[in-house]
Design a protein around this motif. Structure first.
Motif, mmCIF file in Angstrom:
data_model
loop_
_atom_site.group_PDB
_atom_site.id
_atom_site.type_symbol
_atom_site.label_atom_id
_atom_site.label_comp_id
_atom_site.label_asym_id
_atom_site.label_seq_id
_atom_site.Cartn_x
_atom_site.Cartn_y
_atom_site.Cartn_z
ATOM 1 N N ALA A 127 19.519 -8.029 -3.914
ATOM 2 C CA ALA A 127 20.945 -8.638 -4.043
ATOM 3 C C ALA A 127 21.470 -8.508 -5.360
ATOM 4 C CB ALA A 127 20.912 -10.069 -3.641
ATOM 5 N N ALA A 128 20.767 -8.394 -6.492
ATOM 6 C CA ALA A 128 21.364 -8.467 -7.734
ATOM 7 C C ALA A 128 21.867 -6.883 -7.957
ATOM 8 C CB ALA A 128 20.519 -9.139 -8.634
ATOM 9 N N GLY A 129 21.396 -6.037 -7.093
ATOM 10 C CA GLY A 129 21.755 -4.530 -7.561
ATOM 11 C C GLY A 129 20.571 -3.772 -7.976
ATOM 12 N N TYR A 130 19.599 -4.404 -8.047
ATOM 13 C CA TYR A 130 18.376 -3.491 -8.416
ATOM 14 C C TYR A 130 17.554 -2.871 -7.201
ATOM 15 C CZ TYR A 130 19.601 -4.873 -13.097
ATOM 16 O OH TYR A 130 20.383 -5.151 -14.493
ATOM 17 N N VAL A 131 16.507 -2.154 -7.389
ATOM 18 C CA VAL A 131 15.775 -1.747 -6.524
ATOM 19 C C VAL A 131 14.573 -2.205 -6.360
ATOM 20 C CG1 VAL A 131 14.344 0.315 -5.473
ATOM 21 C CG2 VAL A 131 16.958 0.544 -6.395
ATOM 22 N N PRO A 132 14.200 -3.072 -5.420
ATOM 23 C CA PRO A 132 12.767 -3.803 -5.412
ATOM 24 C C PRO A 132 11.467 -3.001 -5.122
ATOM 25 C CG PRO A 132 13.724 -4.271 -3.422
ATOM 26 C CD PRO A 132 14.770 -3.511 -4.273
ATOM 27 N N VAL A 133 10.518 -3.010 -5.922
ATOM 28 C CA VAL A 133 9.341 -2.324 -5.899
ATOM 29 C C VAL A 133 8.293 -3.534 -6.032
ATOM 30 C CG1 VAL A 133 7.660 -0.450 -6.762
ATOM 31 C CG2 VAL A 133 10.107 -0.305 -6.692
ATOM 32 N N PHE A 134 7.088 -3.455 -5.146
ATOM 33 C CA PHE A 134 6.020 -4.011 -5.283
ATOM 34 C C PHE A 134 4.759 -3.701 -5.765
ATOM 35 C CE2 PHE A 134 2.083 -6.244 -3.162
ATOM 36 C CZ PHE A 134 2.578 -7.528 -3.498
ATOM 37 N N TYR A 135 4.251 -4.319 -6.661
ATOM 38 C CA TYR A 135 3.128 -3.586 -7.576
ATOM 39 C C TYR A 135 2.033 -4.790 -7.338
ATOM 40 C CZ TYR A 135 -0.401 -2.830 -11.285
ATOM 41 O OH TYR A 135 -1.421 -2.487 -12.190
ATOM 42 N N SER A 136 0.490 -4.071 -7.167
ATOM 43 C CA SER A 136 -0.448 -4.905 -7.004
ATOM 44 C C SER A 136 -1.801 -4.130 -7.097
ATOM 45 C CB SER A 136 -0.563 -5.832 -5.685
ATOM 46 O OG SER A 136 -1.594 -6.807 -6.146
ATOM 47 N N TYR A 137 -3.065 -4.544 -7.063
ATOM 48 C CA TYR A 137 -4.374 -3.727 -6.813
ATOM 49 C C TYR A 137 -4.538 -3.464 -5.341
ATOM 50 C CZ TYR A 137 -4.488 -5.041 -11.892
ATOM 51 O OH TYR A 137 -4.425 -5.030 -13.236
ATOM 52 N N SER A 138 -5.068 -2.554 -5.271
ATOM 53 C CA SER A 138 -5.603 -2.188 -3.857
ATOM 54 C C SER A 138 -6.761 -3.114 -3.591
ATOM 55 C CB SER A 138 -6.259 -0.703 -3.733
ATOM 56 O OG SER A 138 -7.372 -0.465 -4.733
ATOM 57 N N GLY A 139 -7.354 -3.700 -4.422
ATOM 58 C CA GLY A 139 -8.655 -4.731 -4.078
ATOM 59 C C GLY A 139 -8.016 -5.924 -3.580
ATOM 60 N N MET A 140 -6.519 -6.267 -3.720
ATOM 61 C CA MET A 140 -6.148 -7.397 -3.431
ATOM 62 C C MET A 140 -5.167 -7.394 -1.883
ATOM 63 S SD MET A 140 -4.647 -8.677 -7.246
ATOM 64 C CE MET A 140 -3.701 -10.008 -6.416
ATOM 65 N N ALA A 141 -5.525 -6.338 -1.210
ATOM 66 C CA ALA A 141 -4.633 -6.294 -0.150
ATOM 67 C C ALA A 141 -4.635 -7.248 0.927
ATOM 68 C CB ALA A 141 -5.124 -4.948 0.740
ATOM 69 N N SER A 142 -5.805 -7.900 0.799
ATOM 70 C CA SER A 142 -5.796 -8.933 1.691
ATOM 71 C C SER A 142 -4.980 -10.319 1.469
ATOM 72 C CB SER A 142 -7.269 -9.366 1.833
ATOM 73 O OG SER A 142 -7.750 -10.089 0.817
ATOM 74 N N LEU A 143 -4.428 -10.378 0.416
ATOM 75 C CA LEU A 143 -3.676 -11.271 -0.130
ATOM 76 C C LEU A 143 -2.252 -11.092 0.042
ATOM 77 C CD1 LEU A 143 -5.404 -12.357 -3.384
ATOM 78 C CD2 LEU A 143 -5.502 -13.603 -1.249
#
Length: 481
Positions: A127-143
């Motif tokens: 909504a603020a005009g930026y492009v959202p991207v989500f970062y995390s570790y592959s080992g945390m995929a269950s979360l």
């Protein structure tokens, strides 16, 4: 897989990234962009970020930003953290339309609430005009559920997995963590070229191929607070689709669309909005502020706050909406002090307790509880104490301004050393404090020693006035009122 170039991410720990020659060296190695840590949690900001962003731009590389989250599954805090990240992005020079990453690394919480909190954050970013991207570790995929995050916000995944901790100059593609169909980039090392710096491969151009977008619609719920029994919401919304829709409303609904209330609003001046969104028509007149009576139907609910432009005076007809949500289930408290008075041997306690769930529970009680024996010892009814300091810091919690309390329990030597606990309770029962109620259990404590004037002890005494007289033998006579 397509390689759109390599990306470095830098933070407070890379002050050298403030210099042009740092990025020119990496540009020769195939780096096409840099991602700068802007903020963390609800208050920390990177003091080098402005210079790091400027250096990346100077070398003609694509620039992005990221926020290190601490909100776990708390959507309310996620919005607060998003607001900090957005504010930093604008102040530190991150271009409009650039990626702004949610860095989610806490190995705690539950998949459903973590995912919803991440969606809340990414919606604010979008909504603020930026492009959202989500970062995390592959080992945390269950979360978390990256597909749900993508479907709700369009945020692709920047995934981290390191096949080796040794220095590398290119990723081992056979180790690619293909946990989702929405992976835009892979952070494959924290030791790129053996220089102990994070390196990623941009697979889709998310970090290196983005161009500044023309934003024609945007909005933001700046905040909400309580004024006695009134819930006040404020923010802004502007859209190119608002042309020919002269009536403005704020509407409150639940998840299923059941409407609680609506209010016609007059638009307010927002000169800050067109500075950030020059392509949205009439953005300078896009502010809203609306007040609603807080009712029992709203207590504990997630409310959708809908801002609407419409061609219908009643708020229906042809319309364009912007929606955010708030959750009215928060509580907060603090025990400021506890001490035993000398003159009456009372256990004196003071503090504050506010809760969204306390609406209608007009009677305030304090309970002294024996932890070991799981037994209530005493209960007292108290009057509310004004706490403007609490309202200033916790205005989004119902009753914060009148949340203070003081109380005295009878105290004797039998309670010394016992594990005690103070419970603050709001109830609709004027006699006993039962009925409908909401409690806050403060941390247990050991019953304090009885105060003794033994020549060595230091004690605190509460009184309205006192006088002191010193005698020739250096003793002091204290008179208290």
């Amino acid at each position: 897989m397509t390689n759109h170039g390599y990306i470095l991410d830098v933070s407070y720990f890379q002050p050298q990234a403030c210099y042009y020659n740092f990025w020119s060296k990496w540009k020769v190695r195939g780096v096409t962009g840099g991602i700068v840590k802007l903020s963390e949690g609800t208050g920390w900001t990177n003091p080098y970020a402005t210079a790091q962003i400027a250096a990346i731009k100077h070398e003609g590389l694509a620039v992005s930003g990221y926020h290190f989250s601490r909100f776990r599954g708390n959507s309310y805090q996620a919005v607060s953290e998003a607001n900090l990240a957005i504010s930093c992005a604008r102040r530190m020079g991150l271009p409009q339309g650039a990626p702004l990453v949610l860095d989610y690394e806490e190995r705690l919480g539950y998949r459903g609430t973590n995912t919803q909190a991440a969606i809340s954050f990414c919606k604010c970013v979008k909504a603020a005009g930026y492009v959202p991207v989500f970062y995390s570790y592959s080992g945390m995929a269950s979360l978390w559920d990256c597909d749900a995050i993508f479907n709700a916000t369009g945020a692709v995944v920047w995934i981290a997995e390191y096949p080796t901790m040794a220095g590398v100059t290119a990723p081992y593609m056979n180790w690619f963590p293909g946990i989702s169909n929405h992976i835009g980039a892979w952070q494959f090392t924290d030791n790129f070229y053996g220089e102990h710096i994070d390196g990623s491969i941009d697979l889709t151009g998310v970090f290196s191929g983005m161009t500044q977008q023309k934003i024609t619609q945007g909005g933001h719920l700046d905040g909400y607070h309580f004024e006695n029994d009134k819930l006040v919401v404020s923010g802004w919304f502007a859209s190119d689709k608002a042309q020919g829709k002269p009536f403005s409303y704020v509407i409150l609904t639940d998840d299923s669309g059941h409407e609680y209330a609506r209010a016609a609003v007059n638009l307010a001046d927002r000169p800050d909005v067109p500075k950030a969104f020059p392509d949205i028509p009439n953005a300078g007149k896009s502010g809203f502020n609306a007040s609603f009576t807080y009712t029992n139907d709203m207590v504990g609910k997630k409310l959708h706050v809908i801002f609407r432009y419409t061609d219908d005076k009643a708020g229906n007809g042809n319309f364009v909406d912007y929606t955010e949500f708030i959750e009215l289930n928060k509580s907060a408290a603090y025990l400021d002090s506890k001490s035993v008075t000398v003159d009456t041997n009372d256990l004196f306690v003071s503090g504050w307790f506010a809760s969204d769930l306390s609406l209608g529970n007009t009677y305030h009680y304090l309970i002294l509880y024996d932890v070991a024996n799981k037994q209530e010892l005493q209960r007292i009814k108290i009057d509310a104490v004004d706490r403007p300091d609490v309202a200033k810091q916790n205005g989004s919690i119902y009753g914060a301004g009148q949340s203070g309390f003081t109380g005295k329990f009878k105290y004797d030597g039998n309670l010394v050393g016992r594990k005690l606990q103070v419970i603050s309770r709001y109830s609709d029962d004027p006699k006993y404090g039962e009925g409908k109620r909401v409690d806050y259990w403060f941390e247990p404590f050991n019953g304090p020693a009885m105060p003794l004037l033994d020549g060595n002890s230091s004690i605190t005494i509460r009184c309205h006035d006192f006088s002191a007289k010193r005698f020739d033998d250096d003793t002091i006579e204290v008179t208290m009122k």
